[in-house]
Every structure is written in structure tokens, then in C-alpha cells.
Scaffold this motif. Structure first.
Motif, short mmCIF file in Angstrom:
data_model
loop_
_atom_site.label_atom_id
_atom_site.label_comp_id
_atom_site.label_asym_id
_atom_site.label_seq_id
_atom_site.Cartn_x
_atom_site.Cartn_y
_atom_site.Cartn_z
N SER A 99 33.54 39.45 42.90
CA SER A 99 34.71 38.83 42.27
C SER A 99 34.32 37.50 41.63
O SER A 99 34.77 37.18 40.53
CB SER A 99 35.81 38.63 43.32
OG SER A 99 36.91 37.99 42.77
N TRP A 103 34.93 36.66 37.74
CA TRP A 103 35.89 35.60 37.41
C TRP A 103 35.24 34.44 36.67
O TRP A 103 35.80 33.88 35.74
CB TRP A 103 36.55 35.11 38.70
CG TRP A 103 37.66 34.14 38.42
CD1 TRP A 103 37.57 32.78 38.47
CD2 TRP A 103 39.00 34.43 38.04
NE1 TRP A 103 38.77 32.21 38.16
CE2 TRP A 103 39.67 33.20 37.89
CE3 TRP A 103 39.70 35.61 37.83
CZ2 TRP A 103 41.00 33.13 37.52
CZ3 TRP A 103 41.03 35.52 37.47
CH2 TRP A 103 41.66 34.30 37.32
N HIS A 104 34.05 34.07 37.09
CA HIS A 104 33.38 32.90 36.51
C HIS A 104 32.39 33.26 35.40
O HIS A 104 31.74 32.38 34.84
CB HIS A 104 32.66 32.10 37.61
CG HIS A 104 33.60 31.52 38.61
ND1 HIS A 104 34.49 30.52 38.31
CD2 HIS A 104 33.81 31.83 39.91
CE1 HIS A 104 35.21 30.22 39.38
NE2 HIS A 104 34.81 31.00 40.37
N HIS A 144 41.41 41.51 39.03
CA HIS A 144 40.95 40.58 38.00
C HIS A 144 41.94 39.45 37.77
O HIS A 144 41.58 38.42 37.24
CB HIS A 144 40.71 41.31 36.68
CG HIS A 144 39.60 42.31 36.76
ND1 HIS A 144 38.29 41.94 36.74
CD2 HIS A 144 39.62 43.66 36.90
CE1 HIS A 144 37.53 43.02 36.85
NE2 HIS A 144 38.31 44.07 36.94
N LYS A 146 43.51 37.92 40.18
CA LYS A 146 43.42 37.01 41.32
C LYS A 146 42.11 36.23 41.24
O LYS A 146 41.04 36.81 41.16
CB LYS A 146 43.45 37.83 42.61
CG LYS A 146 43.37 37.00 43.86
CD LYS A 146 43.38 37.89 45.08
CE LYS A 146 43.13 37.08 46.33
NZ LYS A 146 42.89 37.93 47.48
N PRO A 147 42.18 34.90 41.25
CA PRO A 147 40.95 34.12 41.17
C PRO A 147 40.10 34.29 42.42
O PRO A 147 40.63 34.55 43.50
CB PRO A 147 41.44 32.68 41.03
CG PRO A 147 42.83 32.69 41.57
CD PRO A 147 43.37 34.07 41.35
N PRO A 148 38.79 34.15 42.27
CA PRO A 148 37.90 34.23 43.41
C PRO A 148 38.06 32.98 44.27
O PRO A 148 38.80 32.07 43.91
CB PRO A 148 36.52 34.29 42.78
CG PRO A 148 36.69 33.57 41.49
CD PRO A 148 38.08 33.88 41.04
#
Length: 159
Positions: A99, A103-104, A144, A146-148
Motif C-alpha cells: 500500500s 500510495w506514495h 487505493h 485509503k492512505p497508507p
């Protein structure tokens, strides 16, 4: 499963005073795309093959090579490394690390201990291999939207 079960433990590291030419030589002699930057045994940054390509003159080794093109090879790692590195601990779940990559928009996460000493590295390639070898759990998805993890959350460590 946790990152420690799939991370690469055989690390090649550089210091902040190594040169672009040193990095180029290491990337040419090994089959990987990331170098951990270590000072006093602690992770302080990372250099990717993309960093190398952004900083090296395209004229190196060609007939059009100029003196100033050769000088770029003397640049020090601290001048072009990434300093704010997303890291994980060995007990971080693989799904959390995956994730983080998505995300990053990063391609690897160094694995460090409590003292910021590098223990290993896990790339998107390692995680993809794990996913293909182990299969995907029924109903298993990565959200996707939801932020890590962020600082203070389980599975997040910043170098």
C-alpha cells in the motif's frame, strides 16, 4: 506475512561522499536499482537508478563528451540522494508495504531497526513475486482511496 520473510538482506550501501561515478559503477556491476545511503551505520537516504539517470550527462562515453560532462561524475551522493525515505520495520505486514508503494508512488522500502540501521530492502518486484507465488487471498484488496500508514501508525517509519 511480514516484510522480513521477503526482503533482500544482502545489501550494498554507499556513503554520502561516494560519487556519481561510484554509483554508476555499482549499478553496472550489480542487478538492482536502489542503493541505501548510510552514515555511521544509520540510513540517511536512498539513490535509485532514476536518480543516476537524472544526474549523469547523456554525453558520457560518446564522441560528443565534453569536459563538463565528465565533471558531473564527481558529484557527491549527498547532492542527489533522496533524504526523506519511507521505511518499514521487519514486522510490517506485506500488504501495508504494498500500500505504501502504491500510495506514495515509490518502488522500494528499506527495512530498518529501531536505531535506523538498515536490515534489508523490499522492492515492488519482491512484492509482486510474493503475490504471484503465494496467490491472492479471496476478497483481499488494497484500498487505493485509503492512505497508507503515516507517522505514528503501525508499519510506518521515516528515516
Amino acid at each position: 506475512m511480514n516484510i522480513d520473510s521477503i526482503m533482500v538482506r544482502d545489501l550494498v550501501t554507499v556513503s554520502m561522499d561516494h560519487t556519481l561515478d561510484d554509483v554508476r559503477s555499482i549499478f553496472l556491476s550489480h542487478r538492482f536499482h536502489h542503493l541505501l545511503v548510510v552514515e555511521d551505520g544509520k540510513l540517511v537516504g536512498i539513490v535509485s537508478d532514476r536518480d543516476l539517470l537524472r544526474n549523469i550527462s547523456p554525453f558520457i562515453g560518446t564522441k560528443a563528451q565534453r569536459t563538463q560532462d565528465v565533471y558531473c561524475l564527481d558529484r557527491k551522493v549527498h547532492q542527489f540522494m533522496t533524504r526523506n525515505v519511507f521505511t518499514v520495520s521487519p514486522d510490517t505486514p506485506i500488504k501495508v508495504a504494498m500500500s505504501m508503494l502504491l500510495w506514495h508512488n515509490i518502488s522500494c522500502v528499506p527495512v530498518i531497526d529501531e536505531q535506523k540501521r538498515p536490515l534489508g530492502i523490499c522492492t515492488w518486484h519482491d512484492m509482486m513475486r510474493y503475490s504471484l507465488e503465494c496467490g491472492v487471498e479471496p476478497g483481499c484488496t488494497i484500498d487505493h482511496a485509503k492512505p497508507p500508514p503515516k507517522p505514528g501508525d503501525v508499519g510506518f517509519k521515516a528515516a
